[in-house]
Every structure is written in structure tokens, then in C-alpha cells.
Design an enzyme around this catalytic site. Structure first.
Site, mmCIF file in Angstrom:
data_model
loop_
_atom_site.group_PDB
_atom_site.id
_atom_site.type_symbol
_atom_site.label_atom_id
_atom_site.label_comp_id
_atom_site.label_asym_id
_atom_site.label_seq_id
_atom_site.Cartn_x
_atom_site.Cartn_y
_atom_site.Cartn_z
ATOM 1 N N GLY A 232 0.772 -1.236 0.000
ATOM 2 C CA GLY A 232 0.000 0.000 0.000
ATOM 3 C C GLY A 232 0.800 1.282 0.000
ATOM 4 O O GLY A 232 0.327 2.321 0.471
ATOM 5 N N HIS B 61 1.185 0.784 -13.092
ATOM 6 C CA HIS B 61 1.956 -0.393 -13.508
ATOM 7 C C HIS B 61 3.442 -0.047 -13.516
ATOM 8 O O HIS B 61 3.826 1.008 -14.035
ATOM 9 C CB HIS B 61 1.499 -0.836 -14.901
ATOM 10 C CG HIS B 61 2.153 -2.108 -15.332
ATOM 11 N ND1 HIS B 61 1.813 -3.338 -14.809
ATOM 12 C CD2 HIS B 61 3.160 -2.336 -16.199
ATOM 13 C CE1 HIS B 61 2.573 -4.272 -15.356
ATOM 14 N NE2 HIS B 61 3.407 -3.687 -16.198
#
Ligand code: GAR
Length: 206
Positions: free
Chosen positions: A14, A112
Site C-alpha cells: 500500500g 503499472h
């Protein structure tokens, strides 16, 4: 203008989620992170979100067996409960079906760790090193049904240095991720980027 209500979907650490939460503290930021959802109950990002006083939810994909549709319907129901307007995938390691992607068409971002369209999929840093590229980086894009595709909203390059390992390269890329994700979410929340291709074009990508 009212701030857009954003959910961040995670599966692990996270750190991108934390970067978005931090950025959204700025008074002029056009979005607020109101919910963090994980598909993994043990994701360390969940406690980071709670520490930041953000609501969290777990939709554990393993409880749904092979049934992707019921998992996604449960996920979508949680997003509806919190009246979510935009979704940020941040290390969310589940492939999404065309159904869910279609529901969030133009309102879902993904980050990404590569310079897309290079190195879609997993193990991007190892593959970049093996390919001997001189530059690597990170990309934020709008989500379309095809994996790691869709219009690019933000991209930043880093050099690949002699002696780099997967870890050193990943760390350099991660710094750029934390910069470009808040920037890309801002652009989407302010309506400065929009998905314009027709549904038919999206379908052709499948
Ligand atoms: C990030 O590097 C993100 O780009 C990557 O997972 C990491 C999550 O880190 N995402 C993908 O590989 C998606 N295919 P974080 O949990 O610390 O944000």
C-alpha cells in the site's frame, strides 16, 4: 467543486495508496480517499489506511472460489455503499472481468511498474533487466478490459544503472510511482482526461 470520492484497491503493502492519501490532504486536491479495499485480509496497507483514519473493507477473493463474478459483485456493492466515484488500483493483484471494467469505464486508474506498452504483466523489473533496457519507469493508465492497456495518463522514466538488481531498480521506479499517481488522479478528478473511444473499440481490444 465537490471533491471526487475515491476508493483505492490494494492487495499488499500500500505505498501507492499512502502516496494518494498524502496528496489528497492538500486543500486544493480535487479528490478525497474515502475507502481502501483489499482482496487480502492480511494486506499491510489496511493498517496504514486505518492509521490515516480511512475506512477499510476486505473482499476476500478466496471466499468466492472460482467465481469471479460473485467476487466482483461483492466488491462493486462495497464501492456503491461508499458512493465511490473513482477507483484507483494500487497493487491490486486480481484481474478484473470486462463486466467490472465496463461498469467503471473511464473512472478507474491503474498503476503499472513499467513504461507501458513495454513489460505488461508480472516481474517487470526482472524482465527489464534481462532485456537490457537503458530506461525503465512507471505508468498510470485508464483501465480497459485488456490487461495493462488503456490510455496512458502519466508516465515517468528512470535510468537503469550498471549493477542494478531487481530491488534497486524497483525502489527507483517506486519513487516515480508515488509522484505520478497523485498527478494522474488529479487530472482525472478535474475532468482533464476522459476516455473517448467507443465501447466497440474497447470490445475489439478483448
Ligand atoms: C507497485 O509497484 C505497483 O506498480 C505494482 O505493485 C506494486 C504495489 O506496491 N502493481 C502491479 O504490478 C500491477 N500489475 P504498493 O502496494 O506499495 O503500492
Amino acid at each position: 467543486m465537490a471533491k471526487k470520492r475515491v476508493a483505492v484497491l490494494i492487495s499488499g503493502r500500500g505505498s501507492n495508496m499512502a502516496a494518494l492519501i498524502e496528496a489528497a490532504k492538500a486543500p486544493d486536491y480535487p479528490a478525497e480517499i474515502v475507502l481502501v479495499v483489499s482482496n487480502r485480509p492480511q494486506a499491510p496497507g489496511l493498517s496504514r489506511a486505518r492509521d490515516a483514519d480511512i475506512a477499510t473493507a476486505v473482499v476476500d477473493h478466496t471466499l468466492f472460489g472460482e467465481n469471479r463474478e460473485t467476487f466482483e459483485r461483492a466488491l462493486d456493492a462495497v464501492l456503491a455503499t461508499y458512493r465511490i466515484e473513482l477507483v484507483c488500483l494500487a497493487g491490486f493483484m486480481r484481474r478484473l472481468s470486462p463486466w467490472l471494467v465496463g461498469r467503471w469505464r473511464g473512472r478507474m486508474l491503474n498503476i503499472h511498474p513499467s513504461l507501458l506498452p513495454q513489460f505488461k504483466g508480472l516481474d517487470t523489473h526482472r524482465r527489464a533487466l534481462e532485456a537490457g533496457v537503458k530506461e525503465h519507469g512507471a505508468t498510470v493508465h485508464l483501465v480497459v478490459p485488456e490487461l495493462d492497456s488503456g490510455p496512458i495518463i502519466a508516465q515517468e522514466r528512470v535510468p537503469v544503472l550498471a549493477g542494478d538488481t531487481e530491488q534497486t531498480l524497483a525502489a527507483r521506479v517506486l519513487e516515480t510511482e508515488h509522484r505520478i499517481y497523485p498527478r494522474a488522479l488529479r487530472a482525472l478528478a478535474e475532468g482533464r482526461v476522459r476516455l473517448e473511444s467507443s465501447d466497440q473499440q474497447d470490445m475489439q481490444r478483448l
